[in-house]
Write a protein that holds these residues in place. Structure first.
Motif, mmCIF file in Angstrom:
data_model
loop_
_atom_site.group_PDB
_atom_site.id
_atom_site.type_symbol
_atom_site.label_atom_id
_atom_site.label_comp_id
_atom_site.label_asym_id
_atom_site.label_seq_id
_atom_site.Cartn_x
_atom_site.Cartn_y
_atom_site.Cartn_z
ATOM 1 N N LYS A 22 19.113 -29.886 -74.717
ATOM 2 C CA LYS A 22 17.758 -29.127 -74.410
ATOM 3 C C LYS A 22 17.536 -28.170 -73.305
ATOM 4 O O LYS A 22 17.183 -27.149 -73.382
ATOM 5 N N LYS A 23 18.287 -28.766 -72.350
ATOM 6 C CA LYS A 23 18.360 -27.807 -71.162
ATOM 7 C C LYS A 23 19.248 -26.460 -71.312
ATOM 8 O O LYS A 23 18.771 -25.278 -70.800
ATOM 9 N N ARG A 24 20.380 -26.730 -71.950
ATOM 10 C CA ARG A 24 21.199 -25.652 -72.280
ATOM 11 C C ARG A 24 20.751 -24.788 -73.396
ATOM 12 O O ARG A 24 20.782 -23.584 -72.988
ATOM 13 N N LYS A 25 20.036 -25.252 -74.147
ATOM 14 C CA LYS A 25 19.510 -24.422 -75.191
ATOM 15 C C LYS A 25 18.383 -23.470 -74.812
ATOM 16 O O LYS A 25 18.365 -22.501 -74.980
ATOM 17 N N SER A 27 18.069 -22.542 -71.677
ATOM 18 C CA SER A 27 18.711 -21.573 -70.826
ATOM 19 C C SER A 27 19.643 -20.390 -71.588
ATOM 20 O O SER A 27 19.397 -19.321 -71.291
ATOM 21 N N LEU A 28 20.031 -20.813 -72.868
ATOM 22 C CA LEU A 28 20.708 -19.857 -73.473
ATOM 23 C C LEU A 28 19.626 -18.864 -74.214
ATOM 24 O O LEU A 28 19.913 -17.640 -73.900
ATOM 25 N N LEU A 29 18.623 -19.324 -74.779
ATOM 26 C CA LEU A 29 17.547 -18.449 -75.298
ATOM 27 C C LEU A 29 16.748 -17.509 -74.149
ATOM 28 O O LEU A 29 16.451 -16.169 -74.433
ATOM 29 N N LYS A 30 16.573 -18.144 -72.803
ATOM 30 C CA LYS A 30 16.070 -17.305 -71.723
ATOM 31 C C LYS A 30 17.205 -16.096 -71.570
ATOM 32 O O LYS A 30 16.802 -14.957 -71.089
ATOM 33 N N LYS A 31 18.465 -16.508 -71.565
ATOM 34 C CA LYS A 31 19.464 -15.406 -71.283
ATOM 35 C C LYS A 31 19.603 -14.569 -72.174
ATOM 36 O O LYS A 31 19.559 -13.390 -71.998
ATOM 37 N N VAL A 32 19.256 -14.838 -73.512
ATOM 38 C CA VAL A 32 19.476 -13.863 -74.675
ATOM 39 C C VAL A 32 18.057 -12.877 -74.456
ATOM 40 O O VAL A 32 18.261 -11.720 -74.674
ATOM 41 N N ASP A 33 17.066 -13.549 -74.286
ATOM 42 C CA ASP A 33 15.766 -12.591 -74.037
ATOM 43 C C ASP A 33 15.865 -11.642 -72.780
ATOM 44 O O ASP A 33 15.631 -10.613 -72.770
#
Length: 225
Positions: A22-25, A27-33
């Motif tokens: 959940k934490k990494r997911k 973070s990943l979506l935030k980085k893509v944004d």
């Protein structure tokens, strides 16, 4: 406080693995944004996880379909040129790590040979009798390189000194050269002589014999009359 380096291996604990997912997911979506907003690029993300019934997508279903359609229309070479899977990514990291290790070993070997050469010069002999043939060859190569470097520096220094001496000799010759005096120019007219004595000066010399003869001739003319 700096975060410790994460060990990349499968998390055995179910609870810890779910929390990390959940934490990494997120973070990943935030980085893509952030990547899409800051750089003005088209991007999308699709995350399949065992803890959710439906995959999570970013930004929207239409946005994902638009990016995927654009990707499918690209030539096959362009699509796969920068594509990575887990295996290719790990191979790339392994290759870089091996190259870095090779450079470090070479640097350590060079330092070891330099220290050994300094000890041999100080003692006047090879200080380690248990050296392998590989180490002896490396030491011999290092000594040859240093001797060549010393020879190049000495040649450059000698050429520089010769150049300086040549310039000094040329300057001394120029300073010691004295031009010859100009030839004397004489001119005589009616018992007078003009002589050029140097620096543009002219000296007049009167001939006394010519004056005496002229006076006697005048006296005889007067007395005869």
């Amino acid at each position: 406080m700096a975060r410790g380096k994460v060990k990349l291996s499968f998390i055995v604990s179910d609870e810890a693995r779910k929390a990390t997912y959940k934490k990494r997911k997120n973070s990943l979506l935030k980085k893509v944004d952030e990547l899409s907003t800051l750089c003005g690029i088209e991007a999308c993300a699709i995350v399949y996880g065992p803890y959710e019934p439906e995959p999570e997508i970013w930004p929207t279903t239409c946005g994902v379909q638009r990016v995927l359609s654009k990707f499918r229309t690209m030539p096959e070479f362009e699509k796969t040129k920068k594509m990575f899977n887990q295996e290719a990514f790990m191979k790339q990291r392994l290759t870089k790590a091996e190259e870095q290790l090779k450079r470090l070993r070479k640097n350590n070997k060079d330092i070891e040979m330099k220290n050994l050469m300094s000890q041999c010069i100080k003692e006047g002999k090879v200080v380690h009798n248990n050296m392998s043939m590989l180490d002896l060859n490396a030491l011999n190569w290092l000594i040859d390189q240093n001797l060549k470097d010393i020879s190049r520096r000495m040649e450059a220094k000698n050429l520089h000194q010769k150049h300086i001496i040549g310039n000094q000799s040329q300057v001394q010759l120029q300073m010691s050269y004295v031009p010859p005096p100009p030839p004397a120019i004489t001119s005589s007219k009616e018992g007078m002589s003009m002589v050029l004595i140097g620096d543009g000066h002219v000296e007049m010399i009167i001939n006394n014999d010519d004056i005496t003869q002229e006076k006697l001739f005048m006296d005889s003319m007067i007395n005869g009359n």
